[in-house]
Design a protein around this motif. Structure first.
Motif, mmCIF file in Angstrom:
data_model
loop_
_atom_site.group_PDB
_atom_site.id
_atom_site.type_symbol
_atom_site.label_atom_id
_atom_site.label_comp_id
_atom_site.label_asym_id
_atom_site.label_seq_id
_atom_site.Cartn_x
_atom_site.Cartn_y
_atom_site.Cartn_z
ATOM 1 N N HIS A 89 -9.050 16.310 22.983
ATOM 2 C CA HIS A 89 -8.464 16.057 22.063
ATOM 3 C C HIS A 89 -7.330 17.156 20.698
ATOM 4 C CE1 HIS A 89 -11.422 12.206 21.394
ATOM 5 N NE2 HIS A 89 -11.812 13.148 22.399
ATOM 6 N N GLN A 113 -22.772 5.258 20.363
ATOM 7 C CA GLN A 113 -22.831 6.186 20.855
ATOM 8 C C GLN A 113 -23.481 7.723 20.781
ATOM 9 O OE1 GLN A 113 -18.646 6.941 18.619
ATOM 10 N NE2 GLN A 113 -18.498 8.912 20.693
ATOM 11 N N ARG A 170 -22.859 11.789 21.269
ATOM 12 C CA ARG A 170 -21.388 12.677 21.633
ATOM 13 C C ARG A 170 -21.545 14.047 22.181
ATOM 14 N NH1 ARG A 170 -14.933 12.701 19.666
ATOM 15 N NH2 ARG A 170 -14.388 11.927 21.667
ATOM 16 N N PHE A 173 -17.059 5.158 11.596
ATOM 17 C CA PHE A 173 -16.582 4.119 11.137
ATOM 18 C C PHE A 173 -17.716 2.656 11.766
ATOM 19 C CE2 PHE A 173 -16.515 3.478 15.735
ATOM 20 C CZ PHE A 173 -15.640 4.487 16.045
ATOM 21 N N GLY A 174 -19.073 3.657 11.912
ATOM 22 C CA GLY A 174 -20.114 3.052 11.808
ATOM 23 C C GLY A 174 -21.053 2.683 11.219
ATOM 24 N N PHE A 181 -24.563 8.529 16.827
ATOM 25 C CA PHE A 181 -23.558 7.193 15.987
ATOM 26 C C PHE A 181 -24.974 6.141 16.099
ATOM 27 C CE2 PHE A 181 -20.211 10.006 17.375
ATOM 28 C CZ PHE A 181 -19.590 10.555 15.771
ATOM 29 N N ASP A 232 -25.061 2.605 15.548
ATOM 30 C CA ASP A 232 -24.010 1.433 14.972
ATOM 31 C C ASP A 232 -24.143 -0.119 15.358
ATOM 32 O OD1 ASP A 232 -22.635 3.598 13.915
ATOM 33 O OD2 ASP A 232 -20.760 3.636 15.824
ATOM 34 N N ALA A 247 -7.400 7.096 17.518
ATOM 35 C CA ALA A 247 -8.792 8.360 17.899
ATOM 36 C C ALA A 247 -7.466 8.749 19.265
ATOM 37 C CB ALA A 247 -9.699 8.576 17.875
#
Ligand SMILES: N=C(N)NCCCC[C@H](N)C(=O)O
Ligand SMILES: O=C(O)CCC(=O)C(=O)O
Ligand SMILES: [Fe+2]
Length: 317
Positions: free
Chosen positions: A89, A172, A174, A197-198, A268, A270, A308
């Motif tokens: 990124h 997730q 990561r 966002f989760g 995450f 979620d 993203a």
């Protein structure tokens, strides 16, 4: 930086079978307070064995230290799923990083197959990589469910309802590497201000300090440095949705300006891919009326990812 500090919560009394209902309730109330105030807290007494933490962290550190460019390209995000695998990124303003992502596999039901639908890609070496991730995730899902049960207790909602939205969590895992600053003018490492966002994020990192920053209630940035053996937890937007904003999904960012790299490993926790997340508390003080109308998690996820993906370079075809 202000001198405010984040609460440290001992979760052990909630997990122990010998605890009294009052002891469990006390933990739930402490969590509830942290969720309403900072939206961030350290969690100790979480029951995840230190060797699981050490193992996943070492696999992440080694992945970034030893993978060749070719190894990474072989794992590059695929153009259908766009979620699982290696990505870089680059954002010259907000900061750059590289990441290796795995998620709960989701059967591809759409045609063409859409974002988030697919299976994980694993590094060829070491052959312990996949089991390191899977055993960590398995344990973290258990912890995630327990924290959700504690929050249900604090909110006075049916624990079964909460758990039914996360029992096949679209988790997730990561692994992120923020590079070392190679020259005063080289692109800086980091991640821009955002909320997750989760539901809940459990962060494990190496021992690097002064990288992660959290927005305090007064709007100032404060450092959230690691405490060994303890998770740094923060709430995602879906908890705010559930509680009509009573629980805060707090903004944070990483500004990594160091001559050594930093590796962090957020887990995450979620909602289920297809879960509908709707407010579970009655409308409160009136000013959030109409704002929390319920969402299907996969739609929110895909929307967030599309945004993203704007900073991702080198997607495989
Ligand atoms: N599953 C959750 N909650 N993920 C939140 C962070 C995702 C990282 C980043 N937006 C990305 O590009 O993947
Ligand atoms: O690397 C960190 O400390 C935080 C990463 C983060 O906020 C994220 O991936 O959502
Ligand atoms: Fe985050």
């Amino acid at each position: 930086m202000p001198m405010e500090t984040l609460p440290i919560i001992d979760f052990a009394p909630f997990l122990l079978p010998t605890s009294t209902p009052q002891e469990r309730r006390d933990v739930a109330v402490e969590l509830d307070q942290a969720c309403r105030n900072a939206g961030f807290f350290y969690l100790k007494g979480h029951g995840v064995p230190q060797d699981l933490l050490d193992n996943i962290r070492q696999h992440a550190i080694d992945f970034f230290k030893t993978s060749s460019e070719e190894d990474k390209q072989r794992l590059a995000l695929r153009s259908d799923d766009k979620a699982r695998g290696y990505s870089r990124h680059v954002d010259p303003q907000k900061g750059s990083h590289e990441a290796l992502d795995s998620y709960r596999p989701v059967e591809a039901t759409d045609s063409p197959c859409g974002i988030g639908q697919g299976v994980n890609q694993w590094p060829a070496k070491p052959d312990t990589f996949r089991s390191a991730v899977e055993s960590y995730v398995d344990r973290m899902e258990r912890l995630g469910r327990a924290v959700i049960e504690a929050l249900a207790l604090a909110l006075g909602v049916d624990a079964g309802l909460f758990v039914s939205r996360v029992d096949k969590s679209f988790w997730q895992l990561r692994m992120i590497c923020y590079g070392r600053q190679t020259s005063p003018v080289s692109a800086k490492a980091g991640i821009g201000e955002h909320t997750d966002f989760g539901i809940l994020t459990f962060l494990l990192t190496d021992s690097t300090k002064n990288s992660l920053q959290v927005r305090s209630k007064t709007g100032e940035w404060m450092h959230a440095d690691p405490i060994e053996g303890v998770f740094l937890c923060n709430l995602g937007d879906m908890l705010a949705e559930w509680t009509r904003g009573a629980y805060k999904s707090t903004a944070h960012r990483v500004v990594h300006n160091s001559d050594t790299p930093r590796v962090s490993i957020p887990f995450f926790f979620d909602p289920n891919w297809d879960a509908i997340i709707e407010p579970v508390v009655p409308s409160g003080d009136g000013n959030t009326e109409g704002r929390y109308v319920g969402v299907r998690y996969r739609d929110r996820y895909v929307g967030a990812m599309e945004e993203a993906l704007g900073t991702v370079v080198a997607l495989a075809v």
